[in-house]
Design an enzyme around this catalytic site. Structure first.
Site, PDB file in Angstrom:
ATOM      1  N   GLU A   1       3.052 121.424 -54.023  1.00  0.00           N
ATOM      2  CA  GLU A   1       4.864 121.439 -53.385  1.00  0.00           C
ATOM      3  C   GLU A   1       5.260 120.110 -53.198  1.00  0.00           C
ATOM      4  OE1 GLU A   1       4.634 124.677 -50.320  1.00  0.00           O
ATOM      5  OE2 GLU A   1       4.030 126.231 -51.879  1.00  0.00           O
TER       6      GLU A   1
ATOM      7  N   GLU B   1      -0.912 130.091 -55.520  1.00  0.00           N
ATOM      8  CA  GLU B   1      -0.038 130.386 -54.277  1.00  0.00           C
ATOM      9  C   GLU B   1       0.603 131.872 -54.863  1.00  0.00           C
ATOM     10  OE1 GLU B   1       1.048 128.553 -50.682  1.00  0.00           O
ATOM     11  OE2 GLU B   1      -0.182 126.309 -51.946  1.00  0.00           O
TER      12      GLU B   1
HETATM   13  O1  AHR Z   1       0.300 129.180 -47.483  1.00  0.00           O
HETATM   14  C1  AHR Z   1       0.972 128.887 -46.285  1.00  0.00           C
HETATM   15  C2  AHR Z   1       1.331 127.604 -46.930  1.00  0.00           C
HETATM   16  O2  AHR Z   1       2.807 127.744 -47.989  1.00  0.00           O
HETATM   17  C3  AHR Z   1       1.265 126.477 -48.003  1.00  0.00           C
HETATM   18  O3  AHR Z   1       0.270 125.491 -46.788  1.00  0.00           O
HETATM   19  C4  AHR Z   1       2.272 125.976 -48.249  1.00  0.00           C
HETATM   20  O4  AHR Z   1       1.553 125.600 -49.703  1.00  0.00           O
HETATM   21  C5  AHR Z   1       2.944 127.310 -48.776  1.00  0.00           C
HETATM   22  O5  AHR Z   1       4.188 126.461 -48.754  1.00  0.00           O
END
Ligand code: AHR
Length: 500
Positions: free
Chosen positions: A171, A290
């Site tokens: 990210e 994610e």
């Molecule tokens: O999954 C929780 C968080 O969400 C992770 O650390 C990050 O990559 C995202 O913003």
């Protein structure tokens, strides 16, 4: 009344089992008192909880991303290898938690080997750069005779781990990220790190960071710019997306899969636009590393308000409802409909932190509601994904406009003829679906459904544990069609056979 049409010759492509991945970050209790808790009744000789390992197996997880997440962007991996007694605690700035460094690269990779999980490692491109990324890769995959590989061997591990999948940071578009960069800065760094990593081990697959969500102001331009630097070097671009019900807007929440689908289509378009400019035949695929339901804006206080904590604090331990399980099922359905472009998926995260598996320190491990659709899909989806034609009524949503009330994905295993059909009913009324299967004989032998209509799963562990898939409503076989019934606000996994 809706219609679903399947034809055995109209296929999207093979189901990459890596789409059933998950994610273990050094965040809250995902690692400590999650996967790892020496002294726990079920712990193995390495300190990893056997009850969590069992549930992970039952969940059907194939791959695990590690060690973050936001955590990776200020991680010093060298601090967490070698004799445990020599390792120093370290202040992780992403979650403002003291990381004891008891679990590091070797412990994680050996855990994956014991569990038959494919590891997906992330390198720190926030506070660190090319040299540290290459060093970690050499530590993991190098043969004896060079500095970092020899360090691994000195730490007790002769054989290289052969880690294939590598994320170039996490990210990096997000202002919250430690070492946040603009697209040009990140694109150049990712290209250089990727180039050097490929020279270290040409067999690896690389993931460039895409946007943290479709809502980012830089979305689209970020993908284009990053890929303009990295197109020839990376294999995948990442996507992250979390969905939640905000202000009781149930319809929009139920339509989350449509939002996810539009996000996928836009990232594919951005990547292909770069490929077109380069006149490249290469296709970048997506690492959706994610995704989940996360009550981020409604329940999570925000990273900056966190006090410094130690000893595995409880952070973002969302509890899930029946409705959340239906949405998770629908999100999986969306991933399966795009297997031609989505190579990897990670349900974020595996244990305790927005997770399908919860634990009590020194106590039990149990399944949340969202465990069930993932486990059903991971068990049933094999072979090839089929193109699924769904004709159904639409429903209006405030956030996404009109969305279909019925969505579906299907897989067929050509070797066995096994058919899996996943169908979401987003409407609050029961629906009848006519399943057409021209060009094939098909049978539905049964199915299980997760239902939104279940009270209390969020409130108590007992209710969460009482939540389970129910039998699908009875199916009727006719002449060339099959009639399915879908419970209101449900996700159903049907299984059967289909042969041409
Ligand atoms: O999954 C929780 C968080 O969400 C992770 O650390 C990050 O990559 C995202 O913003």
């Amino acid at each position: 009344m809706a219609t679903i049409t399947l034809h055995p010759d109209f296929r999207i492509g093979p189901v990459d089992r890596r789409v059933f991945g998950s994610f273990v970050e050094h965040l809250g209790r995902c690692v400590y008192t999650g996967v790892y808790e020496p002294g726990h009744d079920s712990a193995d000789e390495f300190g990893f909880r056997g009850d969590v390992a069992e549930l992970t197996k039952e969940l059907g997880v194939t791959l695990v991303r590690y060690p973050g997440g936001n955590f990776v962007s200020n991680y010093v991996w060298e601090d967490a290898v070698g004799p445990v007694e020599d390792r120093k605690p370290f202040l992780d700035l992403a979650w403002r938690t003291v990381e004891p460094n008891l679990v590091g690269t070797d412990e994680f990779l050996q855990y994956c080997e014991r569990q038959g999980l494919e590891p997906m490692m992330a390198v720190n491109l926030g506070t660190r750069g090319v040299a540290e990324a290459v060093a970690l890769l050499e530590y993991c995959n190098g043969e004896a005779g060079t500095k970092w590989a020899d360090m691994r061997i000195a730490n007790g591990r002769e054989k290289p781990y052969g880690v294939k999948l590598w994320c170039l940071g996490n990210e990096m578009d997000g202002p919250w990220q430690i070492g946040h960069k603009d697209a040009h800065e990140y694109g150049k760094l990712a290209a250089e790190a990727g180039k050097a990593m490929r020279l270290t081990d040409p067999s690896i697959e690389l993931v460039a960071c895409g946007s943290s969500s479709m809502q980012m102001d830089t979305f689209g331009a970020w993908e284009r710019t990053v890929l303009s630097y990295t197109y020839d070097i990376v294999d995948h671009i990442s996507m992250h997306a979390y969905y939640e019900e905000v202000d009781g807007d149930r319809a929009s929440f139920l339509g989350s899969g449509t939002a996810m689908e539009r996000f996928v289509e836009r990232v594919v378009a951005s990547a292909d636009a770069v490929g077109a400019e380069k006149r490249s035949d290469k296709r970048i695929t997506i690492s959706f590393d994610e995704w989940n339901v996360w009550y981020l804006t409604t329940r999570f206080p925000g990273e900056t308000n966190l006090p410094i904590q130690r000893d595995a604090p409880r952070i973002i331990e969302d509890r899930y409802s029946g409705l959340d399980a239906v949405v998770v099922g629908d999100l999986i359905t969306t991933l399966l409909r795009h297997t031609d472009r989505i190579a990897i998926g990670c349900l974020a995260q595996l244990v305790n932190v927005i997770a399908p598996i919860m634990t009590d320190p020194a106590g039990a491990a149990w399944r949340q509601t969202t465990f069930h659709p993932f486990a059903e899909a991971a068990r049933l989806a094999t072979g090839e994904a089929l193109q699924v034609q769904v004709d159904a009524e639409s429903m209006a949503t405030a956030k996404h406009g009109d969305v279909p009330t019925v969505t579906a994905a299907a897989t067929v295993d050509p070797a066995t003829g096994k058919l899996a059909l996943f169908v979401t009913n987003r409407s609050d009324a029961e629906q009848t679906v006519t399943l057409r299967h021209p060009g094939a004989t098909a049978r539905i032998d049964g199915g299980t459904a997760v239902l939104a209509d279940f009270e209390g799963a969020r409130e108590t562990q007992e209710h969460a544990e009482a939540y389970a898939p129910v039998d699908a409503l009875p199916v009727e076989h006719g002449d060339g069609t099959i009639t399915l019934r879908l419970a209101p606000e449900s996700w159903t996994a049907f299984h059967g056979t289909m042969e041409s």
